[in-house]
Design a protein around this motif. Structure first.
Motif, short mmCIF file in Angstrom:
data_model
loop_
_atom_site.label_atom_id
_atom_site.label_comp_id
_atom_site.label_asym_id
_atom_site.label_seq_id
_atom_site.Cartn_x
_atom_site.Cartn_y
_atom_site.Cartn_z
N VAL A 1 -4.76 7.84 -84.97
CA VAL A 1 -5.48 7.84 -86.09
C VAL A 1 -4.86 8.79 -87.18
O VAL A 1 -4.46 8.29 -88.49
N ARG A 2 -4.69 9.83 -86.76
CA ARG A 2 -3.94 11.02 -87.97
C ARG A 2 -2.58 10.47 -88.28
O ARG A 2 -2.22 10.49 -89.39
N ARG B 1 -1.68 7.21 -88.57
CA ARG B 1 -1.93 5.97 -89.32
C ARG B 1 -2.19 6.74 -90.93
O ARG B 1 -1.94 6.21 -91.83
N GLU B 2 -3.17 7.72 -90.85
CA GLU B 2 -3.70 8.54 -92.06
C GLU B 2 -2.50 8.83 -92.81
O GLU B 2 -2.28 8.62 -94.07
N LYS B 3 -1.17 9.66 -92.25
CA LYS B 3 -0.21 10.17 -92.78
C LYS B 3 0.56 8.83 -93.37
O LYS B 3 1.16 9.04 -94.62
N ARG C 1 -0.56 5.94 -94.26
CA ARG C 1 -1.24 5.47 -95.32
C ARG C 1 -1.00 6.35 -96.66
O ARG C 1 -0.78 5.91 -97.72
N SER C 2 -1.30 7.71 -96.43
CA SER C 2 -1.37 8.58 -97.74
C SER C 2 0.45 8.89 -97.97
O SER C 2 0.49 8.86 -99.42
N GLU D 1 -4.44 -1.07 -85.61
CA GLU D 1 -3.50 -0.56 -86.53
C GLU D 1 -3.17 -1.62 -87.55
O GLU D 1 -3.21 -1.01 -88.78
N SER E 1 -6.08 -2.09 -89.96
CA SER E 1 -6.26 -0.89 -90.82
C SER E 1 -5.24 -0.76 -91.87
O SER E 1 -5.68 -0.16 -92.96
N LEU E 2 -4.01 -0.97 -91.58
CA LEU E 2 -2.85 -0.46 -92.43
C LEU E 2 -2.30 -1.72 -93.35
O LEU E 2 -1.89 -1.36 -94.55
#
Lengths: 267, 323
Positions: free
Chosen positions: B179-180, B182-184, B186-187, B205, B208-209
């Protein structure tokens, strides 16, 4: 080429110096490469010449061969390490997805090889003076520099051959990093003149630049060569092979991108 | 919108055996167009050809046939120029073992031509962004899998790529780390506006992405579209179950937007919709306006996994659709 492009090209070459240098610093085995094996080699062969009661010139003939092979071995392995470290770390694809040219990869690795092998040369020359009374400086600085340059060129040719074989055959080819130099010992008159080799080995030896560089340097110690223009042949052949190997390296890299070798070696 | 990737008729096969007598066709005429700024996912079972396709697009591999254009540059003729603008990160990352995090980043930074202070600042920023601080002097072979993965992502951002290829970026990671990561991703994409093409097994994944997803099966793209569109394509979706009293007409419900199917059994109406949460209010309104009294509503959400299973089954009627 603009100055920023030149700076960029130089830093890309420096990257391979940086990589090999860091790994050299970390790895005890590399200390063996530049200290232990060359020194052991010099002393064991040097002591053999003492035991056989060879005269100073004959001992010099052999010690030139021993020291030359140590210089070549250390320098060529650094060129080969350009790909071998990536091969062992399975990180080869990251090198080849970066916008680097093959000459940068070779040149950077060769520079660190020249540095390391020059250290080996210094060390062995000093030992050979004190232990066996052999003076490497007798021909003078100029011939010595040309001779060393010749050895460094031979090293890059051997190291590139290893890289080419690795790109063609992967892990199966890594043994070449240690065995190609042994072939040179056999063929190029490292411990004996090539005239004593059986047919067709002398003819093959004449196609290898190392033969001419050794004969050139030994000529200052009273060993006359049957060939003329030894440096011309040595550097001429080196330049020709360097050109051929650069083209071959590009071709096998292209082939590796076609066959998927870069991916396979990264898994 | 300009295209980041234009691939036409990509074929690739690999030979094996002593004389290359065995030949396996991995890609069979793949066409793909990815817009700039898009996050595009490639899903497919093992051996579908995902990594091969990604390797071709990232210039690590040449196709047997076909055209590849990355950021408007011919991939077969001018790979070097493409390599300046793209980068790659792979699951099960491998870098030079004895080099530390920092040294690895400096080495690859140099390969991308970063010099002096610019490289120092970039490496520092990436170490912070990917939470590698405190581990920058740890050799690669002593890092945890999650750390290796973050290093791999950090390395892939060194040249501020316009096009980033991610090959199974969270494979082998525990859910929290995934999750972390994926957040990276995305950001980082939001910050740089780069185009991302990723391969994954992980349906969540992809969902969400990715803006769009292609299903690759046996070397062919069998479906392509957004997650919602793909659900509609295979006629599976979220299930809205409504217990009711009074009159309900499926004919009327099925005409509503997003409704895939409707069936009534006794006092239970089962409606399949593409996106349950967003369609729920309008469905309730339609049913209420028809005069029925709603007793109970429940929502069962399906995910891309079900779509994947449908495509992996490979029913001919659903193949070859694009939205």
């Amino acid at each position: 080429m603009s100055s920023s492009n030149l700076q960029r090209a130089l830093i890309q070459i420096w990257a391979f110096v940086f990589k090999n240098w860091i790994i050299t610093k970390r790895n005890v085995f590399t200390l063996f490469e530049i200290l232990f094996w060359p020194v052991v080699g010099l002393f064991s062969v040097g002591l053999l010449t003492v035991f056989l009661q060879l005269d100073a010139d004959m001992s010099g003939f052999i010690l030139i061969g021993v020291i030359s092979m140590s210089v070549i071995q250390v320098c060529q392995i650094d060129v080969a390490y350009a790909l071998l470290y990536d091969l062992w770390s399975k990180s080869i694809k990251h090198t080849f997805i970066a916008p680097v040219h093959s000459f940068q990869l070779i040149l950077g690795s060769w520079l660190i090889g020249v540095f390391r092998s020059f250290l080996v040369f210094l060390l062995l020359s000093i030992f050979s003076v004190f232990a066996f009374g052999f003076d490497f400086l007798r021909p003078g600085i100029g011939p010595l520099v040309l001779f060393l340059l010749g050895l460094f060129l031979v090293s890059v040719l051997i190291g590139m051959s290893v890289c080419i074989l690795v790109l063609l055959f992967g892990y199966k080819a890594e043994v070449a990093a240690w065995s190609l130099v042994s072939l040179m010992v056999l063929i190029c008159g490292v411990y004996y003149p090539i005239s004593i080799l059986p047919f067709p080995l002398p003819e093959i030896a004449q196609a290898i630049p190392l033969t001419f560089f050794l004969e050139y340097f030994r000529s200052f110690y009273g060993f006359e060569s049957g060939y003329r223009n030894l440096l011309g042949w040595g550097f001429g052949l080196s330049g020709l092979y360097l050109l051929i190997e650069m083209v071959a390296f590009k071709a096998v890299l292209h082939h590796a991108r076609r066959t998927g070798v870069l991916i396979k070696l990264s898994e | 919108m300009a295209l980041a990737i234009r691939a036409e008729g990509i074929y690739k096969s690999f030979r094996s055996g002593w004389w290359g007598q065995r030949r396996k066709e991995v890609l069979k005429g793949v066409d793909l167009q990815v817009e700039q700024g898009e996050i595009f996912g490639i899903l497919g079972p093992n051996g579908a050809g995902k990594t091969t396709l990604l390797s071709i697009l990232s210039t690590l591999l040449f196709p047997d046939r076909g055209k590849v254009e990355i950021l408007g540059i011919d991939g077969l003729r001018d790979g070097h120029r493409i390599r300046e603008k793209v980068n790659i990160s792979s699951g099960n990352a491998n870098f030079l073992w004895s080099l530390s995090v920092r040294e690895n980043l400096h080495f690859y930074g140099m390969l991308y031509g970063l010099t002096g202070k610019a490289r120092e600042e970039k490496v520092k920023a990436l170490i912070e962004f990917f939470d590698l601080k405190g581990h920058e002097h740890v050799p690669f072979d002593r890092l945890s899998t999650g750390m290796k993965q973050r290093l791999s992502l950090a390395k892939s951002m060194l040249n501020d790529p316009q096009m980033l290829f991610l090959d199974e970026p969270t494979v082998g990671l525990d859910p929290e780390v995934s999750v972390r990561i994926r957040e990276k991703i995305r950001s980082a994409q939001r910050e740089n506006g780069m185009t991302i093409l990723l391969t994954t097994h992980n349906m969540r994944e992809a969902e969400s992405l990715c803006d769009r997803i292609a299903f690759l099966k046996e070397g062919e793209i069998v479906a392509l579209g957004s997650a919602g569109a793909l659900k509609r394509m295979v006629r599976i979706g979220d299930v809205v179950r409504i217990e009711f009293n009074g009159p309900i007409s499926c004919d009327q419900i099925i005409r509503a937007e997003g409704v895939i199917n409707c069936s009534i059994s006794g006092d239970l109406c089962e409606i399949i919709v593409d996106e349950g949460e967003s369609r729920l209010a309008s469905l309730i309104a339609i049913i209420s306006q028809g005069g029925a009294q709603i007793k109970r509503v429940s929502l069962g959400q399906t995910d891309l996994e079900d779509v994947f299973i449908e495509f992996a089954k490979g029913t001919d009627s659903d193949m070859g659709l694009r939205i």
